[in-house]
Scaffold this motif. Structure first.
Motif, PDB file in Angstrom:
ATOM      1  N   GLU A 457       0.822  -1.212   0.000  1.00 52.97           N
ATOM      2  CA  GLU A 457       0.000   0.000   0.000  1.00 52.97           C
ATOM      3  C   GLU A 457       0.855   1.261   0.000  1.00 52.97           C
ATOM      4  O   GLU A 457       0.551   2.230  -0.710  1.00 52.97           O
ATOM      5  N   SER A 459       3.965   1.558  -1.115  1.00 47.14           N
ATOM      6  CA  SER A 459       4.642   1.664  -2.416  1.00 47.14           C
ATOM      7  C   SER A 459       3.711   2.250  -3.462  1.00 47.14           C
ATOM      8  O   SER A 459       4.111   3.074  -4.288  1.00 47.14           O
ATOM      9  N   SER A 460       2.442   1.841  -3.396  1.00 46.68           N
ATOM     10  CA  SER A 460       1.456   2.375  -4.346  1.00 46.68           C
ATOM     11  C   SER A 460       1.173   3.845  -4.065  1.00 46.68           C
ATOM     12  O   SER A 460       1.117   4.666  -4.980  1.00 46.68           O
ATOM     13  N   THR A 461       1.014   4.199  -2.784  1.00 44.50           N
ATOM     14  CA  THR A 461       0.717   5.587  -2.419  1.00 44.50           C
ATOM     15  C   THR A 461       1.878   6.515  -2.741  1.00 44.50           C
ATOM     16  O   THR A 461       1.680   7.616  -3.268  1.00 44.50           O
ATOM     17  N   ASP A 463       4.262   5.912  -4.860  1.00 48.10           N
ATOM     18  CA  ASP A 463       4.732   5.706  -6.234  1.00 48.10           C
ATOM     19  C   ASP A 463       6.243   5.471  -6.248  1.00 48.10           C
ATOM     20  O   ASP A 463       6.960   5.949  -7.127  1.00 48.10           O
TER      21      ASP A 463
END
Length: 611
Positions: A457, A459-461, A463
């Motif tokens: 999560e 890493s996605s937030t 980027d």
């Protein structure tokens, strides 16, 4: 009365209106009573218009709770007083530019005790204030008299010395590109002013500039109202704008004073101006929205930041939200409607209110982060000093440190620790930066699963790859400190293994986790890996372990191994065959060979230590 006389009487009536004559003078003009009555109504309307303009000039917000003030001087006094209180300085003061003489003079002071200081006049480029006015940039000095960046003059230095000032911060008051004055904060002792303090004082200076700008605009409006050839239309338009602006300011001030949030500000602005409103942070993330979907134009953001004004976009308006020179976010108005100057300024002032709320929210968040960070630091560095006090502090923050928590450490090379900690808040009971890493206490009994979820999560937030090591669960200050140490080793292991962007616990790392984990049994690992060879050597008095070491030391080269062991190559082959019978035929496979080499090193270390 004939037509000529009537015309002269009407002209006389208009002249009296233009000169601001009283009711009695107007009543003595020999015209139709209805004309006199209309003239009196116009005079009363103009007087009412002027009165309401004077009230509006006192409604500008200075920080968070500036209410109605009577005149621009009162606004300036309030700003100077609030600057002294918010920055905690000994003296604050404000100087204004004298266009005719090309210098600046002290207009308002708070905390000053020196009459000599209050009469200081600064030429352009003289002293710190003259340099700020000349360059339109903030300047600060920890020790004014030892700072050679400024052009020192005897009159200025004498006044500063008489006041006893040492540290001085000055920021420009600017309307557009025109610097009209300088706002100062000063201490009588040496002091370094932080970037946040510079931004806060710049924000207050912007408020002062707006107050002065609007006082100037109101003066221009009064002169314009005197143009009676279009009096009725002008008065009607201004009254409408006044009512809208007054209502908007009352509502916005009420929101600030009672601690309203960004969603309430967006709703209030949308109600006054019509259309959809969205509030974005500096990264373009929506903080609040009312109405339909709105897009954020990066070009418009750049234009608004450069000009300091709201700018039109394809489908509405955008106003950069700033505190001094610090960019905090954007306020976007949709609906494609045009804004007159009054509504445009109202929209811009809504941006100022938004800036105040964002600064307040950031201040609160930083205060909470400091408290939580201090607790986390004490928890991990001295868990045994006073465990009961640590538990009590946790309870005050809504964290039960006696409950089972996994300890997670989040690491990223491309994201600042502060930003990563902010994003991690929603995943944990307690988050802080300790030992230059972001540490999370998360409820749960499976640290590995939590680490994988949080890593994905974040890493996605962000980027960007975020690596998360985990340990636990732990249910006391001491256990949490131990788990933190293991989580740190886990993160280091993940990075060393080239697994950046993943999440894991020591149990997920196989033999690496076994070796580095808090409860590692190194002796058991050595026995499980090369135990049969050790047992054989002990029973037979051989040194197959030495042959293994030599074989690996020579990179599997039999010729070099036999030279190192001083035996015939066939002897080496025979010994390796015996080792294969003890360890299994796959003992030279890469992964198995690595395990054996690690076991050999650990055996040597433990043997040396015990020997």
């Amino acid at each position: 009365m004939d037509g000529a006389e009537t015309a002269r009487a009407l002209r006389r009536l208009l002249e009296l209106l233009a000169s601001g004559a009283g009711s009695e003078q107007l009543a003595h003009v020999p015209v139709d009573p209805k004309a006199t009555e209309l003239a009196l109504r116009i005079r009363d309307t103009v007087a009412e218009h002027r009165r309401r303009e004077a009230e509006l000039a006192a409604l500008f917000d200075t920080a968070s709770d500036l209410a109605r003030l009577d005149d621009p001087d009162a606004v300036l006094r309030s700003i100077v007083r609030r600057a002294r209180a918010l920055l905690g300085v000994d003296v604050s003061y404000l100087s204004l530019k004298n266009e005719a003489e090309g210098n600046t003079y002290v207009r308002v002071t708070d905390g000053s005790v020196s009459a000599l200081f209050q009469d200081i006049v600064l030429g352009m480029g003289e002293g710190l204030g003259g340099l700020v006015a000349q360059t339109a940039r903030p300047y600060a000095t920890a020790d004014y008299f030892d700072d050679e960046r400024f052009h020192h003059t005897s009159s200025i230095d004498t006044g500063v010395l008489d006041e006893g000032l040492t540290a001085i911060l000055g920021v420009p008051l600017a309307i557009g590109s025109n610097v009209i004055g300088v706002l100062f904060a000063s201490d009588r002792t040496t002091r370094e002013f932080s970037a946040e303090e510079v931004a806060l004082l710049s924000s207050l200076a912007d408020h002062a500039a707006i107050a002065l700008d609007n006082a100037h605009l109101l003066d221009e409006t009064r002169r314009a109202v005197a143009e009676l050839n279009d009096a009725n239309a002008t008065i009607s338009a201004h009254n409408d704008a006044m009512r809208r602006a007054e209502d908007a300011h009352d509502r916005l001030m009420d929101l600030v004073l009672r601690g309203g949030d960004l969603a309430e500000v967006a709703a209030a602005v949308a109600d006054v101006l019509g259309g959809a409103i969205a509030v974005y942070d500096a990264d373009g993330v929506v903080l609040a929205r009312t109405g339909g979907e709105l897009s954020l134009s990066r070009a418009a953001v750049s234009a608004s930041r450069t000009s300091g004004r709201a700018v039109s976009t394809e489908d509405g308006w955008l106003c950069a939200v700033q505190a001094g020179q610090e960019f905090l976010g954007s306020l976007v108005l949709g609906g494609g409607r045009s804004l007159g100057e009054a509504d445009r300024r109202l929209f811009e002032r809504a941006g100022v209110v938004t800036a105040v709320l964002l600064m307040q929210r950031r201040s609160v968040a930083r205060a909470e982060d400091e408290v939580r960070g201090e607790l986390l630091s004490d928890l991990l560095t001295a868990p045994g000093r006073n465990p009961a006090a640590l538990l009590a502090r946790g309870r005050r923050l809504g964290v039960d440190l006696s409950a089972s928590h996994a300890v997670l450490i989040a690491h990223s090379d491309d994201v600042s620790r502060r930003r990563l900690a902010t994003a991690a808040v929603r995943h944990a009971d307690l988050v802080g930066v300790h030992a230059d890493e972001v540490v999370l206490l998360v409820r749960g009994a499976d640290p590995g699963a939590l680490a994988r979820s949080v890593a994905a999560e974040l890493s996605s937030t962000m980027d960007s790859p975020v690596t998360v090591g985990a340990a636990g669960p732990a249910a006391s200050p001491r256990e949490l400190a131990v788990a933190h140490a293991e989580a740190a080793r886990c993160v280091a292991s993940l990075l060393a293994l080239g697994r950046a962007g993943e999440g894991a616990s020591m149990a997920d790392l196989g033999f690496v986790g076994l070796l580095l984990g808090e409860h590692a049994d190194l002796g058991a690992y050595v026995t499980a890996t090369i135990g049969p060879v050790l047992d054989y050597d002990e029973r037979r008095g051989t040194d197959l372990i030495g042959t293994l070491r030599a074989y690996f030391a020579c990179g599997g080269n039999l010729t070099r191994a036999k030279d190192l062991l001083h035996v015939h190559v066939n002897t080496v082959v025979q010994r390796l065959d015996r080792i294969a019978s003890l360890l299994g035929e796959q003992w030279q496979a890469p992964e198995r060979a690595l395990e054996i080499q690690l076991a050999l090193r650990l055996h040597r270390l433990t043997s040396d230590r015990n020997g």
